[in-house]
Design a protein around this motif. Structure first.
Motif, short mmCIF file in Angstrom:
data_model
loop_
_atom_site.label_atom_id
_atom_site.label_comp_id
_atom_site.label_asym_id
_atom_site.label_seq_id
_atom_site.Cartn_x
_atom_site.Cartn_y
_atom_site.Cartn_z
N GLY A 89 100.78 67.29 79.13
CA GLY A 89 100.21 66.54 78.24
C GLY A 89 99.76 64.92 78.73
O GLY A 89 98.78 64.65 78.28
N GLN B 185 98.13 67.44 72.47
CA GLN B 185 97.92 65.97 72.59
C GLN B 185 96.96 65.64 73.91
O GLN B 185 96.38 64.52 73.67
CB GLN B 185 99.66 65.80 73.59
CG GLN B 185 99.68 64.40 74.06
CD GLN B 185 100.93 64.12 74.96
OE1 GLN B 185 101.46 64.89 75.45
NE2 GLN B 185 101.23 62.83 74.84
N ILE B 186 96.68 66.97 74.72
CA ILE B 186 95.80 66.78 75.62
C ILE B 186 94.29 66.45 74.78
O ILE B 186 93.63 65.34 75.16
CB ILE B 186 95.50 67.77 76.46
CG1 ILE B 186 96.70 67.95 77.42
CG2 ILE B 186 94.04 67.81 77.12
CD1 ILE B 186 96.86 69.24 78.31
N VAL C 272 101.59 70.51 73.60
CA VAL C 272 101.16 69.87 75.00
C VAL C 272 99.72 69.83 74.90
O VAL C 272 99.08 68.86 74.95
CB VAL C 272 101.78 70.58 76.23
CG1 VAL C 272 101.14 70.03 77.26
CG2 VAL C 272 103.33 69.97 76.25
N ASN C 273 99.17 71.13 74.67
CA ASN C 273 97.67 71.16 74.64
C ASN C 273 97.13 70.53 73.65
O ASN C 273 95.98 70.00 73.60
CB ASN C 273 97.24 72.61 74.44
CG ASN C 273 97.33 73.67 75.55
OD1 ASN C 273 97.68 72.99 76.89
ND2 ASN C 273 97.34 74.81 75.23
N GLY D 285 96.06 64.50 79.63
CA GLY D 285 95.75 63.47 78.48
C GLY D 285 94.95 62.09 79.16
O GLY D 285 94.11 61.51 78.77
N GLU E 270 105.87 68.27 79.31
CA GLU E 270 105.45 67.26 78.79
C GLU E 270 104.64 66.41 79.85
O GLU E 270 103.74 65.55 79.12
CB GLU E 270 106.87 66.26 78.26
CG GLU E 270 107.62 65.52 79.36
CD GLU E 270 108.20 66.47 80.13
OE1 GLU E 270 108.40 66.25 81.69
OE2 GLU E 270 108.84 67.41 79.63
N GLN F 151 93.66 74.13 78.49
CA GLN F 151 94.49 74.73 77.27
C GLN F 151 94.67 76.00 77.65
O GLN F 151 96.07 76.64 77.34
CB GLN F 151 93.76 74.44 75.98
CG GLN F 151 93.64 72.86 75.58
CD GLN F 151 93.17 72.54 74.47
OE1 GLN F 151 92.05 73.16 74.25
NE2 GLN F 151 93.53 71.56 73.49
#
Length: 347
Positions: free
Chosen positions: A186, A236-237, A233-234, A190, A183, A258
């Motif tokens: 991200g 979210q980025i 997670v990717n 992000g 987490e 990613q």
């Protein structure tokens, strides 16, 4: 307003907690708040926290959860209640250099308060203790970057949220994914892809314990049923960059992050103690899924990708020459097959 809010989630870390809190209360930047969140620990972590709270009542704020919520939820809770101009995070089994926040905040002040300030992580063994020898070293000024003009800088940043200060506005503009692995990837990337300016220090100021029992840093060496979390997670980025109108600016770097995030998960699968046939099938499916999500990895900067992921040097990976698109295998089909196969080998 404190200059920095430090958020410390704690779950059964009594063995290391004294070193952690001692280092934070010894920090040479006076104007900080230390927000310790006990996540329903079952050892004596809360007793240690309360001892430090009694000793430093003006500096430490304590929150307790009635049930275990996880590190992502604790960090989100800390962000909501933080009052600092910058927000940062510390894991309860780690510790910091006494000048870490002082130097980072001073540098931020001198460079117009960039959205993010970063430093470096020193990896240490599980049984290493806080001592003066660990804290010696020459101090230098940070280097300021305008990120849209120096995109590759983000690629070389660590995914950790603990070696960075996040300005309050950017810190509150993104949440940690809850009940997900990685987490902090991200959150950190992000925030970086949502920002314009980064101040980067080269001090090894954050001391990160490796191989701590029950630590999330080593869980992934076993069969990990949550391997597909990396795709959330990717996402979210990417979404963070889109919201801040930065996706086109950073698209190449986002894809590299990613893809390398996924390749590193594939690298972990190769360490699992499972039959070779099942291992190969999982790696093939993950590689195909990466291709369907992000395109042919070979069109991106191989140097940057290999710097972020050692899997590109693994012969077994190169030998898995599968089509880059198969009409019979859409993303959801592959994900279901991966989950089914992980359940089978983990049974």
């Amino acid at each position: 307003m404190p200059k920095i809010s430090v958020i410390v989630p704690v779950y059964n870390k009594a063995k290391y907690l004294d070193d952690c809190l001692k280092s934070l209360t010894s920090e040479n930047l006076e104007d900080i708040e230390i927000m310790v969140i006990d996540d329903a620990s079952t050892d004596n972590s809360l007793d240690i926290i309360q001892q430090y709270k009694s000793k430093y009542p003006e500096k430490i704020r304590v929150y307790t959860n009635s049930f275990n919520k996880g590190v992502g939820a604790c960090r989100n809770m800390g962000i909501v209640f933080s009052q600092g101009f910058y927000i940062t995070f510390v894991d309860a089994d780690d510790f910091i250099h006494p000048d870490m926040y002082k130097d980072m905040y001073k540098g931020a002040e001198e460079t117009g308060f960039p959205e993010i300030v970063s430093t470096k992580i020193c990896f240490i063994n599980e049984d290493e203790k806080l001592n003066n020898a660990s804290l010696k070293g020459q101090r230098h000024k940070g280097t300021s970057y305008y990120l849209p003009a120096t995109e590759d800088v983000i690629v070389y940043e660590s995914p950790s949220c603990c070696d960075k200060l996040f300005r309050m506005d950017i810190a509150r503009d993104i949440n940690f994914l809850e009940d997900k692995r990685w987490e902090d990837f991200g959150y950190s990337y992000g925030a970086l892809f949502s920002s314009k300016r980064l101040l980067k220090f080269n001090h090894y100021d954050y001391f990160y314990r490796r191989n701590v029992k029950d630590s999330r840093s080593i869980i992934n060496q076993d069969i990990n049923p949550d391997i597909l979390d990396i795709f959330d997670v990717n996402k979210q980025i990417e979404e963070a960059a889109i919201i801040h109108n930065n996706f086109k600016t950073f698209q190449k770097e986002i894809r590299i992050i990613q893809i390398s995030n996924c390749f590193n998960r594939i690298s972990e699968v190769l360490t699992w103690e499972i039959p070779p046939k099942e291992k190969i099938e999982l790696v093939k499916d993950l590689k195909q899924l990466v291709t369907l999500e992000y395109g042919d990895y070979r069109k991106y900067d191989f140097g940057l990708l290999s710097d972020k992921s050692s899997i590109l040097d693994a012969e077994i990976f190169d030998d898995l020459d599968i089509p880059f698109y198969n009409d019979d295998d859409n993303k959801e089909t592959i994900k279901k097959r991966i989950k089914m196969n992980i359940t089978k080998v983990g049974a």
